[in-house]
Design a protein around this motif. Structure first.
Motif, PDB file in Angstrom:
ATOM      1  N   SER A 172      43.533  57.969  44.985  1.00 46.07           N
ATOM      2  CA  SER A 172      44.159  57.419  43.794  1.00 46.07           C
ATOM      3  C   SER A 172      43.107  56.889  42.822  1.00 46.07           C
ATOM      4  O   SER A 172      41.943  56.725  43.160  1.00 46.07           O
ATOM      5  N   LEU A 173      43.570  56.634  41.619  1.00 46.50           N
ATOM      6  CA  LEU A 173      42.709  56.125  40.561  1.00 46.50           C
ATOM      7  C   LEU A 173      42.853  54.611  40.449  1.00 46.50           C
ATOM      8  O   LEU A 173      43.912  54.057  40.709  1.00 46.50           O
ATOM      9  N   CYS A 174      41.761  53.972  40.041  1.00 46.06           N
ATOM     10  CA  CYS A 174      41.763  52.542  39.765  1.00 46.06           C
ATOM     11  C   CYS A 174      41.498  52.335  38.275  1.00 46.06           C
ATOM     12  O   CYS A 174      40.704  53.051  37.672  1.00 46.06           O
ATOM     13  N   ALA A 175      42.189  51.357  37.702  1.00 47.47           N
ATOM     14  CA  ALA A 175      41.996  51.027  36.299  1.00 47.47           C
ATOM     15  C   ALA A 175      40.850  50.032  36.158  1.00 47.47           C
ATOM     16  O   ALA A 175      40.703  49.115  36.972  1.00 47.47           O
ATOM     17  N   LEU A 176      40.032  50.213  35.117  1.00 45.69           N
ATOM     18  CA  LEU A 176      38.878  49.359  34.873  1.00 45.69           C
ATOM     19  C   LEU A 176      38.979  48.766  33.479  1.00 45.69           C
ATOM     20  O   LEU A 176      39.444  49.427  32.539  1.00 45.69           O
ATOM     21  N   VAL A 177      38.515  47.528  33.346  1.00 45.43           N
ATOM     22  CA  VAL A 177      38.418  46.867  32.043  1.00 45.43           C
ATOM     23  C   VAL A 177      37.002  46.326  31.905  1.00 45.43           C
ATOM     24  O   VAL A 177      36.506  45.633  32.794  1.00 45.43           O
ATOM     25  N   GLY A 178      36.337  46.658  30.804  1.00 41.18           N
ATOM     26  CA  GLY A 178      34.970  46.200  30.601  1.00 41.18           C
ATOM     27  C   GLY A 178      34.220  47.124  29.644  1.00 41.18           C
ATOM     28  O   GLY A 178      34.843  47.912  28.929  1.00 41.18           O
ATOM     29  N   PRO A 179      32.902  47.123  29.648  1.00 43.15           N
ATOM     30  CA  PRO A 179      32.051  46.228  30.443  1.00 43.15           C
ATOM     31  C   PRO A 179      31.870  44.868  29.759  1.00 43.15           C
ATOM     32  O   PRO A 179      32.054  44.746  28.551  1.00 43.15           O
ATOM     33  N   PHE A 180      31.479  43.893  30.590  1.00 45.23           N
ATOM     34  CA  PHE A 180      31.204  42.552  30.098  1.00 45.23           C
ATOM     35  C   PHE A 180      29.702  42.289  30.159  1.00 45.23           C
ATOM     36  O   PHE A 180      29.020  42.751  31.081  1.00 45.23           O
ATOM     37  N   GLU A 181      29.206  41.559  29.194  1.00 43.41           N
ATOM     38  CA  GLU A 181      27.771  41.308  29.138  1.00 43.41           C
ATOM     39  C   GLU A 181      27.307  40.426  30.292  1.00 43.41           C
ATOM     40  O   GLU A 181      26.203  40.609  30.806  1.00 43.41           O
ATOM     41  N   GLU A 182      28.133  39.473  30.697  1.00 42.15           N
ATOM     42  CA  GLU A 182      27.767  38.549  31.767  1.00 42.15           C
ATOM     43  C   GLU A 182      28.791  38.611  32.893  1.00 42.15           C
ATOM     44  O   GLU A 182      29.979  38.904  32.663  1.00 42.15           O
ATOM     45  N   ALA A 183      28.325  38.323  34.097  1.00 42.89           N
ATOM     46  CA  ALA A 183      29.214  38.386  35.251  1.00 42.89           C
ATOM     47  C   ALA A 183      30.347  37.372  35.146  1.00 42.89           C
ATOM     48  O   ALA A 183      31.495  37.669  35.516  1.00 42.89           O
ATOM     49  N   TYR A 184      30.072  36.177  34.624  1.00 43.72           N
ATOM     50  CA  TYR A 184      31.104  35.135  34.572  1.00 43.72           C
ATOM     51  C   TYR A 184      32.245  35.537  33.638  1.00 43.72           C
ATOM     52  O   TYR A 184      33.386  35.085  33.813  1.00 43.72           O
ATOM     53  N   GLN A 185      31.973  36.392  32.646  1.00 41.82           N
ATOM     54  CA  GLN A 185      33.027  36.837  31.747  1.00 41.82           C
ATOM     55  C   GLN A 185      34.045  37.708  32.493  1.00 41.82           C
ATOM     56  O   GLN A 185      35.265  37.563  32.319  1.00 41.82           O
ATOM     57  N   GLY A 186      33.548  38.609  33.307  1.00 47.14           N
ATOM     58  CA  GLY A 186      34.452  39.424  34.111  1.00 47.14           C
ATOM     59  C   GLY A 186      35.236  38.589  35.101  1.00 47.14           C
ATOM     60  O   GLY A 186      36.432  38.826  35.335  1.00 47.14           O
ATOM     61  N   GLU A 187      34.587  37.590  35.692  1.00 46.02           N
ATOM     62  CA  GLU A 187      35.284  36.712  36.633  1.00 46.02           C
ATOM     63  C   GLU A 187      36.385  35.924  35.930  1.00 46.02           C
ATOM     64  O   GLU A 187      37.470  35.707  36.485  1.00 46.02           O
ATOM     65  N   ASP A 188      36.127  35.503  34.689  1.00 45.22           N
ATOM     66  CA  ASP A 188      37.140  34.781  33.927  1.00 45.22           C
ATOM     67  C   ASP A 188      38.359  35.661  33.673  1.00 45.22           C
ATOM     68  O   ASP A 188      39.505  35.220  33.856  1.00 45.22           O
ATOM     69  N   VAL A 189      38.146  36.901  33.271  1.00 45.54           N
ATOM     70  CA  VAL A 189      39.264  37.813  33.013  1.00 45.54           C
ATOM     71  C   VAL A 189      40.025  38.109  34.299  1.00 45.54           C
ATOM     72  O   VAL A 189      41.266  38.156  34.312  1.00 45.54           O
ATOM     73  N   ALA A 190      39.325  38.302  35.403  1.00 43.29           N
ATOM     74  CA  ALA A 190      39.993  38.567  36.684  1.00 43.29           C
ATOM     75  C   ALA A 190      40.879  37.392  37.086  1.00 43.29           C
ATOM     76  O   ALA A 190      42.002  37.580  37.568  1.00 43.29           O
ATOM     77  N   THR A 223      20.140  54.923  36.952  1.00 43.66           N
ATOM     78  CA  THR A 223      21.367  54.153  37.159  1.00 43.66           C
ATOM     79  C   THR A 223      21.143  52.703  36.762  1.00 43.66           C
ATOM     80  O   THR A 223      20.019  52.190  36.832  1.00 43.66           O
ATOM     81  N   TYR A 224      22.217  52.073  36.366  1.00 43.58           N
ATOM     82  CA  TYR A 224      22.154  50.660  36.003  1.00 43.58           C
ATOM     83  C   TYR A 224      23.502  50.028  36.328  1.00 43.58           C
ATOM     84  O   TYR A 224      24.507  50.727  36.506  1.00 43.58           O
ATOM     85  N   LEU A 225      23.531  48.721  36.442  1.00 45.18           N
ATOM     86  CA  LEU A 225      24.746  47.998  36.818  1.00 45.18           C
ATOM     87  C   LEU A 225      25.443  47.434  35.587  1.00 45.18           C
ATOM     88  O   LEU A 225      24.793  46.931  34.673  1.00 45.18           O
ATOM     89  N   GLU A 226      26.764  47.524  35.591  1.00 46.34           N
ATOM     90  CA  GLU A 226      27.580  46.920  34.542  1.00 46.34           C
ATOM     91  C   GLU A 226      28.654  46.049  35.184  1.00 46.34           C
ATOM     92  O   GLU A 226      29.064  46.284  36.325  1.00 46.34           O
ATOM     93  N   HIS A 227      29.097  45.054  34.452  1.00 48.74           N
ATOM     94  CA  HIS A 227      30.125  44.128  34.934  1.00 48.74           C
ATOM     95  C   HIS A 227      31.494  44.602  34.441  1.00 48.74           C
ATOM     96  O   HIS A 227      31.733  44.680  33.238  1.00 48.74           O
ATOM     97  N   TRP A 228      32.371  44.913  35.390  1.00 50.72           N
ATOM     98  CA  TRP A 228      33.714  45.395  35.074  1.00 50.72           C
ATOM     99  C   TRP A 228      34.747  44.589  35.860  1.00 50.72           C
ATOM    100  O   TRP A 228      34.416  43.941  36.856  1.00 50.72           O
ATOM    101  N   VAL A 229      35.995  44.683  35.422  1.00 52.98           N
ATOM    102  CA  VAL A 229      37.124  44.137  36.177  1.00 52.98           C
ATOM    103  C   VAL A 229      37.937  45.311  36.686  1.00 52.98           C
ATOM    104  O   VAL A 229      38.343  46.187  35.910  1.00 52.98           O
ATOM    105  N   VAL A 230      38.134  45.364  37.999  1.00 50.24           N
ATOM    106  CA  VAL A 230      38.865  46.454  38.640  1.00 50.24           C
ATOM    107  C   VAL A 230      40.284  45.974  38.925  1.00 50.24           C
ATOM    108  O   VAL A 230      40.483  44.974  39.623  1.00 50.24           O
ATOM    109  N   LEU A 231      41.266  46.680  38.384  1.00 48.04           N
ATOM    110  CA  LEU A 231      42.665  46.327  38.615  1.00 48.04           C
ATOM    111  C   LEU A 231      43.153  46.937  39.918  1.00 48.04           C
ATOM    112  O   LEU A 231      42.499  47.789  40.512  1.00 48.04           O
ATOM    113  N   GLY A 232      44.348  46.511  40.331  1.00 47.11           N
ATOM    114  CA  GLY A 232      44.836  46.879  41.660  1.00 47.11           C
ATOM    115  C   GLY A 232      45.139  48.337  41.863  1.00 47.11           C
ATOM    116  O   GLY A 232      45.146  48.806  42.983  1.00 47.11           O
ATOM    117  N   GLY A 233      45.433  49.124  40.843  1.00 48.91           N
ATOM    118  CA  GLY A 233      45.758  50.534  41.022  1.00 48.91           C
ATOM    119  C   GLY A 233      46.053  51.191  39.695  1.00 48.91           C
ATOM    120  O   GLY A 233      46.101  50.544  38.648  1.00 48.91           O
TER     121      GLY A 233
END
Length: 247
Positions: free
Chosen positions: A88-106, A201-211
């Motif tokens: 299955s596919l997962c929905a993503l929201v981002g990217p965020f410049e800082e990790a705490y921003q993604g944590e706030d949205v989650a 490759t490089y790392l980005e900060h994203w929010v992964v939704l449940g499905g």
């Protein structure tokens, strides 16, 4: 008088025998087990024909086998559904410049009963081309070879770790043509140089939704875009997202 009494007694015996015989005949009238003409009749097993009982038993076993096969088919269908959900596919929201921003949205999504988590995801960037000399037998040998190359005016350095540890690097290029040109130039000078592709490759900060069925409300999405300009929504295979986080 005595003859009259005797005659009455004989008549009574005759009537008693007739009623007894007629009752037995009625009780023995039984519809055969295999008769399907009337669904409301009842047959005694003890009075049925053994051959008819065998036929009825075989029919019941066949029905039971068909029912089991249907249940098995439903089970196979369930495994197909599980295999489909595994891809299955997962929905993503981002990217965020800082990790705490993604944590706030989650956290905000979780408060709205939407399953979400902040995660670093490895993204593939531009392809790079690495020109190098194959690893030598030891670190000491690598540095000895490095001094020889530098004495000839060849810019190089020892690779300290990784799959090319104790090899000699001549540079990493974003253009394939430049890597090929340097490789040929070094070979003309007697250096057994080679090059290979290195995916960047490089790392980005994203929010992964449940499905894949998780949808953000238009109001919430508009608010996110105001808070974090430039973010977007994507979909990717859940298995690939997990693999990126574990690697």
């Amino acid at each position: 008088m005595r003859w009259i009494v005797l005659l009455l007694f004989v008549c009574n015996l005759g009537l008693l025998g007739w009623f007894t015989t007629a009752g037995q005949e009625r009780s023995m009238v039984v519809r055969p087990v295999g008769d399907t003409g009337s669904s409301g009749s009842i047959a005694l097993v003890s009075e049925a024909d053994p051959e008819q009982l065998d036929a009825a038993s075989g029919k019941a076993e066949a029905e039971a086998v068909r029912g089991t096969a249907q249940i098995s088919d439903r089970g196979v269908g369930g495994s197909d559904t599980a295999a489909a959900s595994a891809a299955s596919l997962c929905a993503l929201v981002g990217p965020f410049e800082e990790a705490y921003q993604g944590e706030d949205v989650a956290q905000r999504l979780n408060a709205l009963q939407v399953s979400a988590r902040a995660q670093e995801i490895a993204m593939q960037g531009q392809m790079r081309y690495w020109v190098f000399l194959a690893p030598l037998s030891s670190t000491r040998e690598a540095f000895r070879r490095l001094r020889e190359l530098q004495s000839e005016g060849i810019d190089s350095y020892v690779i300290p770790k990784g799959s090319l540890e104790n090899g000699i690097s001549f540079g990493i290029f974003s253009e394939r043509g430049r890597a090929e040109g340097l490789t040929q130039e070094l070979k003309s000078q007697g250096v057994a140089a080679q090059f290979r592709e290195e995916p960047q490759t490089y790392l980005e900060h994203w929010v992964v939704l449940g499905g894949e069925d998780t949808q953000l409300s238009p109001e919430f999405w508009q608010q996110l875009q105001r808070d974090y300009p430039g973010i977007e929504q994507r979909q990717n295979l859940c298995s690939e997202i997990q693999g990126a986080s574990e690697s």
